[in-house]
Structure formats: structure tokens, C-alpha cells
Design a protein around this motif. Structure first.
Motif, PDB file in Angstrom:
ATOM      1  N   TYR A  10      43.332  11.202  56.561  1.00  0.00           N
ATOM      2  CA  TYR A  10      42.255  11.198  57.553  1.00  0.00           C
ATOM      3  C   TYR A  10      41.231  12.295  57.265  1.00  0.00           C
TER       4      TYR A  10
ATOM      5  N   GLU B 204      43.830  13.156  70.450  1.00  0.00           N
ATOM      6  CA  GLU B 204      44.986  12.988  69.575  1.00  0.00           C
ATOM      7  C   GLU B 204      45.254  14.269  68.780  1.00  0.00           C
TER       8      GLU B 204
ATOM      9  N   ARG C 253      49.053  15.019  67.158  1.00  0.00           N
ATOM     10  CA  ARG C 253      49.367  13.805  66.409  1.00  0.00           C
ATOM     11  C   ARG C 253      48.993  13.911  64.946  1.00  0.00           C
ATOM     12  N   TRP C 254      47.947  14.688  64.650  1.00  0.00           N
ATOM     13  CA  TRP C 254      47.432  14.740  63.275  1.00  0.00           C
ATOM     14  C   TRP C 254      47.596  16.118  62.642  1.00  0.00           C
TER      15      TRP C 254
ATOM     16  N   GLU D  18      47.575  16.438  58.939  1.00  0.00           N
ATOM     17  CA  GLU D  18      46.306  16.199  58.236  1.00  0.00           C
ATOM     18  C   GLU D  18      45.492  17.480  58.076  1.00  0.00           C
TER      19      GLU D  18
ATOM     20  N   VAL E 167      38.839  14.733  60.054  1.00  0.00           N
ATOM     21  CA  VAL E 167      39.958  14.020  60.678  1.00  0.00           C
ATOM     22  C   VAL E 167      39.488  13.288  61.926  1.00  0.00           C
TER      23      VAL E 167
ATOM     24  N   ARG F 279      39.285   9.186  62.257  1.00  0.00           N
ATOM     25  CA  ARG F 279      40.068   8.538  63.313  1.00  0.00           C
ATOM     26  C   ARG F 279      39.146   7.819  64.294  1.00  0.00           C
TER      27      ARG F 279
END
Length: 482
Positions: free
Chosen positions: A27, A85, A90-91, A94, A115, A119
Motif C-alpha cells: 500500500y 484504518e 490495520r496497516w 505497511e 498508504v 487504500r
């Protein structure tokens, strides 16, 4: 027989320097990929609270820009959803830029922009890497600069991370106080200069430890208040270039709500961008806490030294074997841990101090090392102090007999004789006690310096642990009152 190793698929992205190969499913984008190649330094990535905080800043900025009609509804909503998020963690995987990176945190900031943009594009039905609907710079970063976003994120992350430390400090303070109550009747010898001093109650020592932690908590919370004035909206150099006149106030209002923190615009955006003294203040308060923890942990190691050839006034919980060669040896592992973690915090504070003074003109570019060190200090202190509390202090027991023996043996019991026989004669008794091994009480009785009543009153160790008038003066007072 040859074996084939699958090769990772890549996509091609372009930035202002040209084409970049980016992992196909990542991402993040081109600028992050360049940073990964440029800074393979520690293998340590951004603290989760910093990632969470920059997600909050990006959401707050998008909400403000939506209200001001600077972003259209669909883009803004997609950015807000993607930022949420990021806030939720969640990321986190990344965010791949090393904590040691280019100055000001540009690479980490662009990691966040990319990112969120990718997304958001995915949310809107476009493939990652296309930036068809949402661009990292033009939309996610609208009205913003690394120079106001990173320091804002750093401050908010610090406030959020401190919320994990405060309850640990409260719990440790309470545990020390509980031990102070438990040990209140345990008499022992005090020590100054590592030599015998007048008696003290073990509970009094532990009460003082609790107060030291409580005072450190107050100091840290006070220092943290300096983080609440933000330069968000200052853009590149604190002048607010490319921002709506109302953006700053709205973005910070939204950020206050999202982070559940009391935040406000700084009185001067230039000051907020130039100065990071608030980070030095917080780091310094963590340093002070660490100094107290080192001191207390050293005391616990001394008081528990033994079991046969040391002070052995307290027993620490037995947690693990202490030697690969000496059977049955148990070491004070948690106080040792407490000291080592605290040493790390002292080192972190030194790095922060150097970074804070290293700014020039409109910007201090050393913010990534401030963020890394302060956030690490908070995290390791919170984790260590929880263990210190639950696996050490809470399980301490008193060696009552050993403590009582020391209380009765300290030569400084002679201090109580000063008002009756004078300092010089009391010193003679001390010398004789050291030379012969006889106790101060035994020598006072042997020399018939005092009556049995006076000996019982004056040389009662418990009486000596609280402010008391000399016995004769007390009697005279009582006569005059009656």
C-alpha cells in the motif's frame, strides 16, 4: 537438481525523480520504496503510537478540508475511512521506513500519505498504485507539510503513549504504600554514608519510595501539558502557506476530538515549528523518573543482599535460578532489569537533548530521533515498571528478626543520649561499642548513665523513629501543663 525461488512481483510507480519498483501488493508507494533502499539502518520501524497519531492527523485534516469545501465528498470520505484504518492499526505492517531516516520525518510522512492514498483509491474502486481518485500529495496531504504534520503527530503520539504509563505509576505507588503499611512495625537500622544511623521503620522507607514515584508522575504529567500547543496549519515554515484561514482551528478541533486530548493552536506557529523544547521537557521528566527507579532498585538489591552474608533485611520473590554454576543461587533479577531499562532511558534523553538543540532557523529536522527515543522510553518504562510492581515489590517480605537485630545493634542509638549526657560522652560510648561489640544499650546500663526507666524510654528504637521531645523536657512540660 535446481530449485526455483519465486520472485516477488513489482509494480512501477513514478515520482519526481523517475521510475521506482514497488512491491505489487504494497500500500506504500514510490517515495517509501526509495526510503527503504536509502535507510537500511536499524530494522526498527515507527512506533505504533506514532502511526496511530499520524492517522489521526490525516483524518482531522481531511475532515477540516471537507468542511471548507477544499476536498470533494467522495475523496474526503475515502481518505477518512483509510485514515481510520491506520488509526486502528490495520496497516502497521505497511509502515516500513526505518526510524533512522532523513531529517524532519519526510519519509515517514510520505509513507503515511501513500498508504492512505492507495487504500482510499481501493475504497473508491481503483487499483492500488494508480492514484486515479486520490493522490498522496494533492489530496491526502492537502494544506499540509511534513514540517507541521510530523511535529504534531509526534506530540500527539507522546500524549497517547503516556496514557499507558500513568496507570502503571499509580499502581506502583499504591503497592509501595501497601508495603509501607505492612512493614510499619518493622524496626531496623537506618544507614547514611553506608554506615550505621539511627533506627527507622522499614515501612517508612517504603512510604518514601512510593512518594518518589508519585512525585515523578506529577512531574511527567506537568511536562506533557507543554505538548498540547500545536503548530498544525503552519505548513512549510509556520506561515500557513497554501492553507485556508479557517483550516488550522478546525483541524485542531477535529484532532482534539479524535485523539480525545485537550489540544490547542500554538500562540505562534513559527515558534511551534522551530522549537521542540516540549520534547526535551517530557524526556527530562522521564529521565528523573528513571533516576528514582535506579536509586530504589539499588536499595532493594542492597536490602535483600545475602541471604547469609549481606543485609538480608527483606526477601524478594524468587523468580528464576541465578547461576549456571552455583546451586540454589537466586538473584534480584527484576531490580537489575529496572536499572538497565532506566539506563536506556537516560541514554535516550541524551539523544533527545542533542536533537532538540540541533534546529536551525525555521525548522528542526532532527524530529525522527526525538520521536523514536521518547516513545521508546515511555514504552520500556511502562512495561518494566509493571513487572517491577507485580513481580518484585508486591511480593517483598520482611526479615523481621534481622531488621530488629540491626535496630538494636546500630551504634547510632547513642544519638538519643545527646540531650542527657552530651555529644562527647555519647561518642565515647560509641567507640567502646565498636571496639568491644557491646550494644549501646548494654554500655549505658553498664556505666549507670541512666535509670532503667530512662533507658527504656530513650533507647526505645520505635520512639526514635518519630519526632520526640527529650524525656526530661517532656516531664517538665507535663508538670507546667498540670
Amino acid at each position: 537438481m535446481s530449485s526455483s525461488v519465486p520472485t516477488q512481483a513489482f509494480r512501477e510507480e513514478k515520482d519526481s525523480l523517475g521510475s521506482v519498483q514497488v512491491p505489487a501488493t504494497a500500500y506504500y508507494g514510490a517515495q517509501t520504496a526509495r526510503a527503504v533502499e536509502n535507510y537500511p539502518i536499524s530494522g526498527i520501524h515507527a512506533h505504533p503510537q506514532l502511526i496511530r497519531a499520524i492517522g489521526m492527523v490525516k483524518r482531522a485534516a481531511a475532515e477540516a478540508n471537507l468542511e471548507l469545501a477544499l476536498l470533494d465528498e467522495s475523496r474526503a470520505r475515502a481518505i477518512i475511512e483509510a485514515a481510520n484504518e491506520v488509526i486502528d492499526g490495520r496497516w502497521n505492517s505497511e509502515f516500513v521506513v526505518d526510524v533512522f531516516q532523513a531529517g524532519a520525518g519526510v519519509s515517514f510522512h510520505m509513507n503515511a500519505n501513500e498508504v492512505i492514498a492507495n487504500r482510499a483509491n481501493e475504497i473508491l474502486g481503483a487499483p492500488i498504485g494508480s492514484y486515479k481518485h486520490v493522490h498522496p500529495n494533492d489530496h491526502v496531504n492537502y494544506g499540509q507539510s511534513t514540517n507541521d504534520v510530523f511535529p504534531t503527530s509526534m506530540r500527539v503520539a507522546t500524549l497517547l503513549n503516556l496514557e499507558t504509563l500513568y496507570p502503571v505509576l499509580d499502581a506502583l505507588t499504591a503497592t509501595f504504600q501497601a508495603k509501607a503499611n505492612e512493614f510499619d512495625g518493622v524496626m531496623k537500622s537506618g544507614r547514611t554514608h553506608m554506615q550505621d544511623a539511627v533506627p527507622i521503620r522499614l515501612g517508612q522507607e517504603f512510604a518514601a519510595y512510593g512518594l518518589a514515584i508519585e512525585r515523578a508522575h506529577v512531574s511527567i504529567a506537568h511536562a506533557a501539558d507543554s505538548l498540547r500547543a500545536l503548530g498544525l496549519g503552519g505548513s512549510a515554515v509556520g506561515t500557513g502557506i497554501n492553507t485556508h484561514p479557517n483550516y488550522r482551528a478546525r483541524a485542531i478541533d477535529h484532532l482534539s476530538r479524535i485523539a480525545d486530548q485537550q489540544l490547542s493552536p500554538a500562540d505562534d506557529m513559527r515558534w511551534a515549528m522551530q522549537s521542540n523544547a516540549c520534547m526535551a521537557e517530557v524526556s527530562g521528566s522521564l529521565r528523573s523518573l528513571s533516576l528514582e527507579v535506579i536509586r530504589i532498585s539499588n536499595d532493594l538489591r542492597l536490602l535483600s543482599s545475602g541471604p547469609n552474608t549481606g543485609f538480608a533485611e527483606i526477601h524478594l520473590p524468587s523468580l528464576q535460578p541465578g547461576s549456571s554454576i552455583m546451586p540454589g543461587k537466586i538473584n534480584p533479577v527484576i531490580p537489575e532489569l529496572a536499572a538497565m531499562v532506566s539506563f536506556q532511558v537516560l541514554g535516550n534523553d541524551t539523544a533527545v537533548a542533542y536533537a532538540v538543540q540541533a534546529g536551525q532557523l525555521e525548522l528542526n529536522v532532527m524530529m525522527p530521533t526525538m520521536a523514536y527515543n521518547v516513545l521508546q522510553s515511555i514504552t520500556v518504562l511502562a512495561n518494566m515498571l509493571h513487572q517491577f510492581d507485580t513481580r518484585c515489590v508486591a511480593g517483598i517480605t520482611a526479615n523481621v528478626n534481622r531488621c530488629q537485630q540491626y535496630a538494636e545493634s546500630t551504634v547510632s542509638l547513642a544519638t538519643a543520649l545527646n540531650p542527657y549526657i552530651g555529644y562527647a560522652r555519647a561518642a565515647e560510648i560509641v567507640k567502646e561499642s565498636v571496639a568491644t561489640g557491646e550494644s549501646i544499650i548494654a554500655l549505658a546500663r553498664k556505666r549507670q548513665l541512666l535509670s532503667e526507666e530512662e533507658i527504656a524510654e530513650i533507647l526505645d528504637p520505635k520512639r526514635m523513629t518519630e519526632p520526640q521531645m527529650p524525656l526530661e523536657a517532656a516531664k517538665q512540660r507535663d508538670k507546667s501543663v498540670s
